[in-house]
Design a protein around this motif. Sequence first.
Motif: not given
Length: 557
Positions: A52-59, A109-110
């Motif tokens: 999650t430093f590189n993958s966006r999982v905010g929506n 996100p999770l």
Amino acid sequence: MRVQATSPWDGHNRLQQLIRRFAACLLLVCAVAAESAAQDTAPRWRAGFVDTFNSRVGNADEVATVVARAVAWNVNVLYVQVRRRGDAFYLDGSEPAPEGVTIDGGFDPLGDLLSKARAAGLEVHALLTLGPVWHLNTAPQDPRHVFTRHGLQGGRAVEGAENWLTRTLQPDGNGTSMEGYRFGSDYWLDFGHPAAANYVVDLVTRLVERYPVDGVRLDALHYPEAPSGSASIGYNAVSVARFQARTGQPGVPGQDDGRWSEWRREQITALTRRLAISAYAVRPSLVVSVSAVAAGAAPGDPRGTVAFSRTFQDWFRWAGDGSVDVIVPQVYRQEHVADTADEFSAWTAWLANNPGARPFVIGLGAYQNSLEGLLRQARVGLAAAGQQGGVSIFSLAATNAPVVDNPLSLPAGRDTPQRAVEDVAAGLRTGRTTGGQVVDPIQPPLFAVSVPRPATPWKGSVGHVLGRLEDGTGMPVDGAQVHLDAAGRSTGPDDVVSDGSGVFATPAVAPGSYRVHLVSPAGGAYTSDCTIEVSAQNVTRITLTVDASRAGVASCR
């Protein structure tokens, strides 16, 4: 992360190096090719790391993109980094949301990943980076952050027992700063501090209670590497005081003191077992894995490795005694550079020749490699891990790197660009890019069809013991050895020691009745009339009290 490298070889030397490397790997790769038709549909661990430093999982759309990429790769497990540096990529937790990351209001996100991944047939294993807790030059904005409360305040280390950070006694420099508390950009918890250990146990247990994850991966569960190859680490004041009380040894122990080194290893092993068994107590089916340090040269003797002697993570023992379900050695190396490629070959050969009671899932550094190098390492890694193991690819976002004059390109010596994510998926499934360029000549392709991950049959045949030792006043007994006695039956590890909170954790115990024995830190033996029943897939709990009024006797409840 992206890596661009030029080969240091001239043309002749490069060819000679490649010939030697191909010869060394020939039998292994040929074996993969010969058996791949059968292995193509056999269960294997094929994990994708969602960093999650590189993958966006905010929506919801960003989560859908991550899941779609995993499906395109034909992986079957997602290692989802839900804790980076003392933060939480989930709502129902005790830590604040990550700073500098955009997450829609009220979005979990999770929770959304679990829903979408399950619908796509993927397992979700929550990955928690436990040791490092802060990495920015500015302080956390949220006052609840563990670093604010137990790290630095006003640019100075918190004083006394409220300071949970580890440190080196080496002078600042060579990657350390802030009077030995900062390693690179990171500050780390010291797991010899009982409060820090309790904190992460509560953190992991809370997550498992609130989210139906398929597994938990314990990441960075070790000490950080000290500068200049030294073993000067672990010098939190509370940790040093515990060691002094245990050994009766005055003064600050030297970095190479044998008893100090063993004590530091003991802290990491005790916490690993306690975390795993605490999670099993919530959900027995949960798969617990641990990221294993594979820095430096491959083992001749594991005691000479960076993991064992400098970060004090004895994962070699855990693979053999069932402390966790899966070991993930992080063999992140560049395949297009001779020295690091040789290290990768040596590590995978060692893993193939030293199977444990629990499987290896070999971590591959996709971000360091060309697509050709990643696919080559994946084949070798799958062969080395055996039928119960597999590979974990870091990461679904940092998927490959450009390489100048790539000796692994087809034909060799071409400049290979950073490939699009679609090309990575195509390479894994077909051996070619979307444009038809061959990146893996071995057939059938690596991940041509989806497969399930292997079963974990041992989980149905063993139980676990989680206990606490206390004195007559209810205070914890630190450093007592605990033994379970039953003739003719396996009792799990024989080196279980109570931690700074008096907790002991004995994993992988065969079902049956056991008499509990313990030895105090001072060497006094205690008898006990305590008998416990261990049953498969269950955690047996016990509290033992060492009563000074009854010399040599421990009572239980």
